[in-house]
Design a protein around this motif. Sequence first.
Motif, PDB file in Angstrom:
ATOM      1  N   ARG A  61      25.838  61.095  44.179  1.00  0.00           N
ATOM      2  CA  ARG A  61      26.075  61.008  42.696  1.00  0.00           C
ATOM      3  C   ARG A  61      27.545  61.840  42.247  1.00  0.00           C
ATOM      4  NH1 ARG A  61      20.611  61.488  42.364  1.00  0.00           N
ATOM      5  NH2 ARG A  61      21.004  63.624  41.125  1.00  0.00           N
ATOM      6  N   GLY A  62      27.595  63.015  42.796  1.00  0.00           N
ATOM      7  CA  GLY A  62      28.565  63.782  42.500  1.00  0.00           C
ATOM      8  C   GLY A  62      30.104  63.178  42.767  1.00  0.00           C
ATOM      9  N   ASN A  63      29.980  62.799  43.960  1.00  0.00           N
ATOM     10  CA  ASN A  63      31.261  62.175  44.492  1.00  0.00           C
ATOM     11  C   ASN A  63      31.738  60.889  43.648  1.00  0.00           C
ATOM     12  OD1 ASN A  63      32.800  63.513  46.302  1.00  0.00           O
ATOM     13  ND2 ASN A  63      31.645  63.263  48.135  1.00  0.00           N
ATOM     14  N   ILE A  64      30.440  60.233  43.395  1.00  0.00           N
ATOM     15  CA  ILE A  64      30.646  58.991  42.754  1.00  0.00           C
ATOM     16  C   ILE A  64      31.368  58.940  41.443  1.00  0.00           C
ATOM     17  CG2 ILE A  64      29.841  56.994  41.566  1.00  0.00           C
ATOM     18  CD1 ILE A  64      27.808  56.807  44.034  1.00  0.00           C
ATOM     19  N   ALA A  65      30.868  60.164  40.539  1.00  0.00           N
ATOM     20  CA  ALA A  65      31.108  60.755  39.156  1.00  0.00           C
ATOM     21  C   ALA A  65      32.809  61.236  39.517  1.00  0.00           C
ATOM     22  CB  ALA A  65      30.401  61.624  38.884  1.00  0.00           C
ATOM     23  N   LEU A  66      32.862  61.669  40.550  1.00  0.00           N
ATOM     24  CA  LEU A  66      34.518  62.026  40.767  1.00  0.00           C
ATOM     25  C   LEU A  66      35.363  61.008  40.896  1.00  0.00           C
ATOM     26  CD1 LEU A  66      36.586  64.542  41.401  1.00  0.00           C
ATOM     27  CD2 LEU A  66      35.762  64.377  43.657  1.00  0.00           C
ATOM     28  N   PHE A  67      34.987  60.171  41.873  1.00  0.00           N
ATOM     29  CA  PHE A  67      35.723  59.042  42.236  1.00  0.00           C
ATOM     30  C   PHE A  67      36.065  57.971  40.790  1.00  0.00           C
ATOM     31  CE2 PHE A  67      36.462  54.738  43.735  1.00  0.00           C
ATOM     32  CZ  PHE A  67      36.992  54.670  45.051  1.00  0.00           C
ATOM     33  N   LEU A  68      34.870  57.835  40.083  1.00  0.00           N
ATOM     34  CA  LEU A  68      34.991  57.035  38.825  1.00  0.00           C
ATOM     35  C   LEU A  68      35.846  57.510  37.967  1.00  0.00           C
ATOM     36  CD1 LEU A  68      31.395  55.929  38.275  1.00  0.00           C
ATOM     37  CD2 LEU A  68      33.184  54.270  39.175  1.00  0.00           C
ATOM     38  N   HIS A  69      36.090  58.803  38.087  1.00  0.00           N
ATOM     39  CA  HIS A  69      37.059  59.479  37.008  1.00  0.00           C
ATOM     40  C   HIS A  69      38.309  59.358  37.517  1.00  0.00           C
ATOM     41  CE1 HIS A  69      39.181  62.883  35.255  1.00  0.00           C
ATOM     42  NE2 HIS A  69      38.517  62.478  33.934  1.00  0.00           N
ATOM     43  N   ASP A  70      38.655  59.673  38.695  1.00  0.00           N
ATOM     44  CA  ASP A  70      39.936  59.767  39.275  1.00  0.00           C
ATOM     45  C   ASP A  70      40.809  58.642  39.506  1.00  0.00           C
ATOM     46  OD1 ASP A  70      39.555  62.381  39.174  1.00  0.00           O
ATOM     47  OD2 ASP A  70      40.084  62.846  41.165  1.00  0.00           O
ATOM     48  N   LYS A  71      39.815  57.333  39.896  1.00  0.00           N
ATOM     49  CA  LYS A  71      40.540  56.240  40.399  1.00  0.00           C
ATOM     50  C   LYS A  71      40.598  55.138  39.256  1.00  0.00           C
ATOM     51  CE  LYS A  71      39.863  58.459  44.258  1.00  0.00           C
ATOM     52  NZ  LYS A  71      40.562  59.533  44.712  1.00  0.00           N
ATOM     53  N   GLU A  72      41.939  54.441  39.486  1.00  0.00           N
ATOM     54  CA  GLU A  72      41.923  53.475  38.538  1.00  0.00           C
ATOM     55  C   GLU A  72      41.770  52.009  39.127  1.00  0.00           C
ATOM     56  OE1 GLU A  72      45.516  51.670  35.516  1.00  0.00           O
ATOM     57  OE2 GLU A  72      46.198  52.656  37.443  1.00  0.00           O
ATOM     58  N   PHE A  73      40.726  51.284  38.427  1.00  0.00           N
ATOM     59  CA  PHE A  73      40.483  49.930  38.953  1.00  0.00           C
ATOM     60  C   PHE A  73      41.217  48.929  38.131  1.00  0.00           C
ATOM     61  CE2 PHE A  73      36.490  50.812  41.354  1.00  0.00           C
ATOM     62  CZ  PHE A  73      36.399  52.072  41.074  1.00  0.00           C
ATOM     63  N   VAL A  74      42.101  47.826  38.777  1.00  0.00           N
ATOM     64  CA  VAL A  74      42.927  46.888  38.251  1.00  0.00           C
ATOM     65  C   VAL A  74      42.227  45.693  38.552  1.00  0.00           C
ATOM     66  CG1 VAL A  74      45.092  46.374  38.060  1.00  0.00           C
ATOM     67  CG2 VAL A  74      44.691  48.714  38.365  1.00  0.00           C
ATOM     68  N   GLY A  75      42.227  45.027  37.568  1.00  0.00           N
ATOM     69  CA  GLY A  75      41.575  43.351  37.948  1.00  0.00           C
ATOM     70  C   GLY A  75      42.904  42.570  38.152  1.00  0.00           C
ATOM     71  N   CYS A  76      42.791  41.768  39.316  1.00  0.00           N
ATOM     72  CA  CYS A  76      43.793  40.759  39.413  1.00  0.00           C
ATOM     73  C   CYS A  76      43.605  39.402  39.143  1.00  0.00           C
ATOM     74  CB  CYS A  76      44.240  40.897  40.939  1.00  0.00           C
ATOM     75  SG  CYS A  76      44.891  42.594  41.244  1.00  0.00           S
TER      76      CYS A  76
END
Length: 285
Positions: A61-76
């Motif tokens: 859960r900690g790594n998921i929180a970090l991932f969700l904060h740091d990475k940008e999701f772009v819909g194509c």
Amino acid sequence: MNAFFAIILLALAVWLIPHFYRRWRLQYRRSQPLNPEQVQLLTETLPIYQYLNPAQQRELRGNIALFLHDKEFVGCEGLQVNEKMKVAIAAHACLLLLGRKNECYPNLYTLLLYPDTYVAHEIRREGYIETSRHSAREGEAHYRGPVVLSWGDLEEDLQFPQRGHNVALHEFAHKVDEEDGYFDGRPLFEPSTEGANWAEVMSQEFHRLRQRAEHRQPPGDKPSVLDLYGAQSPAEFFAVATESFYTIPIAMRTLHPELYRELSRFYRLDPATLVSGKSGREANV
Ligand SMILES: [Zn+2]
């Protein structure tokens, strides 16, 4: 003399402050709890989560929180990225990091999501000859660059885990593979002694899969759960083996015991034992 010590102290501060700031930031982001909706989505989209012990669940859960904060999701192609897509992808990416020292894919900033299988334009150069072609893809991982995924294909993989495919696990296995600087099917072992048998086991299994790809069913060959796509290269073999390891671990352990053992040592997880330890439950992981 005082000036000399002041310079040393300044140099140390210049070196240490970013180091400690990075460590503090990772720790702080990992300490931020997921909201109840995100935890629910995590449970729904990552079946193995329920089999992990509380410490592993907390780490994930900690790594998921970090991932969700740091990475940008772009819909194509008009895709509206929603919370389920983000959590499902982050959960699969972070599952591969469990139990290993990591900074949660520090070279990955962007994820591109397509609604379904997409067409990529590929240019190849061999000497002076340049060829271009279009190919249909479910996903791709660019070296030190973005991960591209077809949400439609991942959704189907989540619906039918018994097929042994998972495009998110596949592409993030490539990102794990790249940690040592190469897409070569050999990830970074820490300590390196843990990878002592890796090359021998991998090359035997890779050769076996190539034989299957070339001759369909070579004489004396045993059944396999590995997708023939893994016969393309050692890097693809590692990605395909990672998919089977997490999605159909019991079959993988039965039919590829040595390969399973190496992956289990690297990923610091024994999913077959985890899921078979839950008696009376149908394990689809
Ligand atoms: Zn691949």
